[in-house]
Design a protein around this motif. Structure first.
Motif, short mmCIF file in Angstrom:
data_model
loop_
_atom_site.label_atom_id
_atom_site.label_comp_id
_atom_site.label_asym_id
_atom_site.label_seq_id
_atom_site.Cartn_x
_atom_site.Cartn_y
_atom_site.Cartn_z
N LEU A 69 0.87 -1.17 0.00
CA LEU A 69 0.00 0.00 0.00
C LEU A 69 0.90 1.23 0.00
O LEU A 69 1.77 1.37 0.87
CB LEU A 69 -0.89 -0.01 1.25
CG LEU A 69 -1.96 1.05 1.36
CD1 LEU A 69 -3.12 0.70 0.42
CD2 LEU A 69 -2.48 1.11 2.78
N THR A 70 0.74 2.09 -1.00
CA THR A 70 1.52 3.31 -1.10
C THR A 70 0.62 4.48 -0.73
O THR A 70 -0.49 4.60 -1.25
CB THR A 70 2.05 3.50 -2.54
OG1 THR A 70 2.74 2.31 -2.93
CG2 THR A 70 3.01 4.67 -2.62
N PHE A 71 1.08 5.33 0.20
CA PHE A 71 0.23 6.41 0.69
C PHE A 71 1.07 7.60 1.15
O PHE A 71 2.24 7.47 1.45
CB PHE A 71 -0.65 5.92 1.85
CG PHE A 71 0.11 5.42 3.05
CD1 PHE A 71 0.37 6.26 4.12
CD2 PHE A 71 0.55 4.11 3.11
CE1 PHE A 71 1.07 5.80 5.22
CE2 PHE A 71 1.25 3.64 4.21
CZ PHE A 71 1.51 4.49 5.26
N ASP A 72 0.41 8.76 1.16
CA ASP A 72 0.98 9.99 1.71
C ASP A 72 0.35 10.22 3.07
O ASP A 72 -0.87 10.18 3.20
CB ASP A 72 0.66 11.20 0.82
CG ASP A 72 1.35 11.12 -0.52
OD1 ASP A 72 2.58 11.04 -0.52
OD2 ASP A 72 0.66 11.14 -1.54
N ALA A 73 1.17 10.47 4.09
CA ALA A 73 0.66 10.75 5.43
C ALA A 73 1.74 11.46 6.23
O ALA A 73 2.92 11.42 5.89
CB ALA A 73 0.25 9.46 6.13
#
Length: 119
Positions: A69-73
């Motif tokens: 899972l690739t995400f910005d946070a």
């Protein structure tokens, strides 16, 4: 916000993939509720044989469901997510990797392929 990639091995349920779906929805909800963005989800395989028998939460696992899972946070959200993955009985192994935090490192400038004529 930095870009992160989560690699996760979840315990395999041969009857139904509902457990993995619930795990992914929980992670995505945590990211979205904190103002982050999920960029990509890759299912790498369900019921794959693990290279070694793994023990987690007093259970042994021979098979697992793999996904990334690739995400910005923000970093506090990642800390919270890490703690929730540690407590979740569905998660056998996970690894959070920081991919980058600046636009220049995430999307490098394209190299010009057009040659100009020299006079």
């Amino acid at each position: 916000m930095p870009l992160y990639e989560l690699f996760c091995i979840a315990s395999h349920n041969p009857v139904s993939p509902a457990n993995v779906r619930q795990l992914i929805q929980g992670i995505a909800t945590t990211v979205h509720n904190s103002g982050g963005v999920v960029r990509n989800l890759n299912a790498l395989g369900a019921g794959l044989t693990l290279p070694v028998r793994m023990r987690r939460h007093q259970q042994y696992h021979d098979r697992g469901d793999h996904f990334t899972l690739t995400f910005d946070a923000s970093p506090p959200v990642v800390t919270r997510l890490n703690e929730s993955l540690r407590r979740d009985p569905l998660v056998v192994r996970w690894m959070l990797t920081r991919k980058g935090d600046k636009i220049s490192t995430l999307n490098p400038a394209a190299v010009s392929t057009i040659l100009t004529e020299q006079k």
